[in-house]
Design an enzyme around this catalytic site. Structure first.
Site, short mmCIF file in Angstrom:
data_model
loop_
_atom_site.label_atom_id
_atom_site.label_comp_id
_atom_site.label_asym_id
_atom_site.label_seq_id
_atom_site.Cartn_x
_atom_site.Cartn_y
_atom_site.Cartn_z
N PHE A 1 0.82 -1.22 0.00
CA PHE A 1 0.00 0.00 0.00
C PHE A 1 0.86 1.28 0.00
CE2 PHE A 1 -2.15 2.76 3.42
CZ PHE A 1 -2.75 3.60 2.49
N THR B 1 6.11 2.57 12.80
CA THR B 1 4.72 2.86 13.17
C THR B 1 4.60 3.46 14.56
OG1 THR B 1 2.62 1.76 13.68
CG2 THR B 1 4.57 0.43 13.91
N ASP B 2 3.50 4.15 14.80
CA ASP B 2 3.23 4.69 16.14
C ASP B 2 2.81 3.58 17.11
OD1 ASP B 2 0.69 4.16 15.16
OD2 ASP B 2 -0.12 6.16 15.52
N GLU B 3 2.49 2.38 16.58
CA GLU B 3 2.02 1.31 17.48
C GLU B 3 3.10 0.86 18.44
OE1 GLU B 3 -0.49 -1.70 16.01
OE2 GLU B 3 -1.46 -0.39 14.57
N ASN C 1 -2.42 5.18 8.11
CA ASN C 1 -2.57 5.72 6.76
C ASN C 1 -3.87 5.24 6.12
OD1 ASN C 1 0.64 6.07 5.14
ND2 ASN C 1 0.24 6.20 7.32
N GLY D 1 -6.21 -7.27 23.31
CA GLY D 1 -5.12 -6.30 23.52
C GLY D 1 -5.29 -5.01 22.74
P1 NAD Z 1 1.46 -3.67 3.23
O1 NAD Z 1 1.13 -4.88 4.05
O2 NAD Z 1 0.41 -3.07 2.37
O3 NAD Z 1 2.71 -3.99 2.29
C1 NAD Z 1 3.83 -4.72 2.73
C2 NAD Z 1 4.67 -5.07 1.51
O4 NAD Z 1 5.85 -5.78 1.98
C3 NAD Z 1 3.97 -5.99 0.52
O5 NAD Z 1 4.20 -5.55 -0.80
C4 NAD Z 1 4.63 -7.35 0.75
O6 NAD Z 1 4.64 -8.18 -0.41
C5 NAD Z 1 6.04 -6.93 1.16
N1 NAD Z 1 6.73 -7.95 1.96
C6 NAD Z 1 6.24 -8.62 3.04
N2 NAD Z 1 7.16 -9.48 3.49
C7 NAD Z 1 8.26 -9.35 2.69
C8 NAD Z 1 9.56 -9.95 2.68
N3 NAD Z 1 9.89 -10.90 3.57
N4 NAD Z 1 10.44 -9.56 1.74
C9 NAD Z 1 10.10 -8.60 0.82
N5 NAD Z 1 8.89 -8.01 0.78
C10 NAD Z 1 7.99 -8.37 1.72
O7 NAD Z 1 2.03 -2.61 4.26
P2 NAD Z 1 1.84 -1.03 4.30
O8 NAD Z 1 0.56 -0.72 4.97
O9 NAD Z 1 2.12 -0.48 2.95
O10 NAD Z 1 3.01 -0.64 5.32
C11 NAD Z 1 4.34 -0.41 4.84
C12 NAD Z 1 5.24 -0.10 6.01
O11 NAD Z 1 4.77 1.04 6.70
C13 NAD Z 1 5.32 -1.22 7.06
O12 NAD Z 1 6.63 -1.32 7.51
C14 NAD Z 1 4.38 -0.75 8.16
O13 NAD Z 1 4.79 -1.27 9.42
C15 NAD Z 1 4.57 0.74 8.08
N6 NAD Z 1 3.42 1.56 8.52
C16 NAD Z 1 2.17 1.34 8.02
C17 NAD Z 1 1.11 2.16 8.39
C18 NAD Z 1 -0.29 1.96 7.85
O14 NAD Z 1 -1.23 2.62 8.33
N7 NAD Z 1 -0.50 1.10 6.85
C19 NAD Z 1 1.33 3.20 9.30
C20 NAD Z 1 2.62 3.39 9.81
C21 NAD Z 1 3.66 2.58 9.39
O1 DAU Z 2 -1.02 3.14 13.63
C1 DAU Z 2 -0.33 2.66 12.51
C2 DAU Z 2 -0.81 1.27 12.18
O2 DAU Z 2 -2.12 1.42 11.64
C3 DAU Z 2 0.09 0.54 11.20
O3 DAU Z 2 1.35 0.33 11.79
C4 DAU Z 2 -0.52 -0.82 10.81
O4 DAU Z 2 0.28 -1.44 9.82
C5 DAU Z 2 -1.91 -0.56 10.25
O5 DAU Z 2 -2.54 -1.78 9.95
C6 DAU Z 2 -2.75 0.23 11.24
O6 DAU Z 2 -3.06 -0.57 12.43
P1 DAU Z 2 -4.51 -0.59 13.10
O7 DAU Z 2 -4.67 -1.84 13.85
O8 DAU Z 2 -4.78 0.69 13.79
O9 DAU Z 2 -5.38 -0.59 11.72
P2 DAU Z 2 -6.69 -1.41 11.29
O10 DAU Z 2 -7.15 -0.82 9.99
O11 DAU Z 2 -6.51 -2.88 11.36
O12 DAU Z 2 -7.73 -1.00 12.43
C7 DAU Z 2 -8.05 0.37 12.67
C8 DAU Z 2 -9.03 0.41 13.83
O13 DAU Z 2 -10.28 -0.15 13.41
C9 DAU Z 2 -8.60 -0.41 15.04
O14 DAU Z 2 -9.03 0.26 16.22
C10 DAU Z 2 -9.35 -1.72 14.88
C11 DAU Z 2 -10.65 -1.28 14.21
N1 DAU Z 2 -11.27 -2.29 13.29
C12 DAU Z 2 -10.49 -2.84 12.33
C13 DAU Z 2 -11.03 -3.76 11.45
C14 DAU Z 2 -10.17 -4.40 10.38
C15 DAU Z 2 -12.62 -2.58 13.41
O15 DAU Z 2 -13.32 -2.05 14.27
N2 DAU Z 2 -13.15 -3.49 12.53
C16 DAU Z 2 -12.40 -4.11 11.57
O16 DAU Z 2 -12.97 -4.97 10.82
#
Ligand code: NAD
Ligand code: DAU
Length: 359
Positions: free
Chosen positions: A13, A135-137, A191, A295
């Site tokens: 993504f 990530t902020d997590e 994001n 959790g």
């Molecule tokens: P995503 O799950 O959409 O994409 C992850 C990508 O990594 C995929 O293309 C997958 O094929 C690749 N991948 C997984 N394992 C691999 C491996 N062993 N070798 C090579 N490639 C591999 O993730 P995202 O949401 O785009 O997040 C990207 C980064 O940003 C992550 O490190 C995540 O922790 C961080 N992040 C995400 C968010 C969010 O809200 N999505 C917020 C803060 C930080």
């Molecule tokens: O804060 C950054 C993180 O945000 C990233 O590091 C992670 O990669 C990303 O997946 C995201 O984590 P969250 O757990 O916050 O995202 P998610 O979209 O899974 O869930 C967002 C909120 O919505 C969370 O409080 C759980 C809730 N939720 C999620 C799903 C999938 C629901 O209530 N129902 C659902 O079906």
């Protein structure tokens, strides 16, 4: 050293948004190392298939000889490391792959980067960057009255995903402190935007709302996330790459704290407005409260004042306008949606939601 950058996880993504954004504004080539797990989709970058600046290498960040060969061959000036297992719920069902990719994979990349970097001449060593996207997590959970997470908030990860990202952050720090590898770490909030895999809250709810399916809200729906439009995250990463001080960490956030239930209601209203199937409106009626995530972190909020003060970055997109663009994007890309909702995706949806009956 060449002008090239190496991106890991660039078919996911945020990575694919980052590469599209980079290529739009830059002439420097991009090598994308991605294993193409369920979350990696090369179609996100189909607009670049004939662009000589872009190359996809399908492979694992845990494969040290592959990483070494790529660094030797392409001589990148920077590594931007996105690759990860990223979904909290999956980390609760099966944590092993999170430790493997997020911890061991990051260590493999750092180690091979260190070997490559140590053989560069002094000027190139100074110019090289390893940007670790996190990530902020890692900071755990806030109460309603706590101040937002800052760069000095103590780490307190609560899910296997968060713990694995915390481990990767500590390794990134150690490679800077021990060997001087020019590492930068960013810790970003939630994001949303185009190309997000529909296991995450916003795209899942958009697609379920569109199709008249139940909208599974965990627990009481009052959990809070701080939402950032993905393009703003990409700009922040480029800013840190260009101007960040090595060894530093930068928090990135959207100043957009919202309760999950409010986000879901906003999505319902947008889908009601944009979709002509009025028989499903009002889609707010589809909201179904289901068993909570174990959790579950109550609240995330980011203090992004350091990156603003030091580097001049702040988010441009407001949450309401960004959400509108995002819903529009999913409604306008049914072929993309069909292509990612494969058998494995449907298996996950069954596994995660079938037993999450109403409490
Ligand atoms: P995503 O799950 O959409 O994409 C992850 C990508 O990594 C995929 O293309 C997958 O094929 C690749 N991948 C997984 N394992 C691999 C491996 N062993 N070798 C090579 N490639 C591999 O993730 P995202 O949401 O785009 O997040 C990207 C980064 O940003 C992550 O490190 C995540 O922790 C961080 N992040 C995400 C968010 C969010 O809200 N999505 C917020 C803060 C930080
Ligand atoms: O804060 C950054 C993180 O945000 C990233 O590091 C992670 O990669 C990303 O997946 C995201 O984590 P969250 O757990 O916050 O995202 P998610 O979209 O899974 O869930 C967002 C909120 O919505 C969370 O409080 C759980 C809730 N939720 C999620 C799903 C999938 C629901 O209530 N129902 C659902 O079906």
């Amino acid at each position: 050293m060449r002008d090239t950058i190496m991106v890991t996880g660039g078919a996911g993504f945020i990575g694919s948004n980052f590469i599209l954004d980079w290529i739009r504004d830059n002439n420097s080539p991009v090598i994308n190392l991605d294993l193409l797990t369920y979350a990696g989709n090369p179609a996100n970058l189909s607009s670049l298939v004939n662009d000589s600046r872009y190359q996809l290498v399908v492979g694992d960040i845990c494969n040290s000889s592959l990483v070494a060969t790529l660094l030797e061959t392409h001589q990148p000036k920077a590594i931007v490391h996105f690759a990860a297992e990223s979904h909290v719920d999956r980390s609760i069902v099966s944590p092993e792959s999170f430790i493997r990719t997020n911890v061991q994979g990051t260590q493999t990349l750092l180690e091979q980067a260190r070997v490559y970097w140590s053989e560069l001449d002094e000027a190139n060593q100074r110019a090289f960057r390893f940007l670790h996207v996190s990530t902020d997590e890692v900071y755990g959970s806030l109460t309603a009255s706590d101040p937002p997470f800052s760069e000095i908030t103590a780490y307190a990860p609560n899910s296997p995903y968060a713990a694995s990202k915390a481990g990767s952050d500590h390794l990134a720090r150690a490679y800077y402190r021990t060997w001087g590898l020019p590492v930068l770490t960013t810790n970003c909030s939630n994001n949303y935007g185009p190309f997000q895999f529909p296991e995450k809250l916003i795209p899942l709810m958009v697609l379920n709302a569109l199709e008249g399916k139940p909208l599974p809200v965990y627990g009481d729906g009052a959990y809070v996330r701080d939402w950032l439009f993905v393009e703003d995250h990409c700009t922040a990463i480029r800013t840190v790459l260009e101007k960040g001080r090595v060894g530093e960490t930068y928090n990135i956030g959207g100043n957009s704290e919202r309760k999950n239930l409010d986000v879901v209601h906003a999505i319902c209203d947008l889908v009601d407005e944009m979709n002509h199937n009025t028989s499903l409106a009002p889609r707010r009626n589809l909201v179904t409260f289901v068993n909570d995530r174990p959790g579950h972190d109550r609240r995330y909020a980011i203090d992004a004042s350091k990156i603003d003060r030091e580097l001049g970055w702040h988010p441009k997109e407001g949450f309401e306008s960004g959400l509108r663009k995002t819903v529009r994007w999913y409604l306008d890309h049914p072929a993309w949606v069909d292509s990612v909702r494969t058998g494995a995706y449907l298996d996950w949806i069954r596994q995660n939601y079938t037993e999450r009956v109403a409490p």
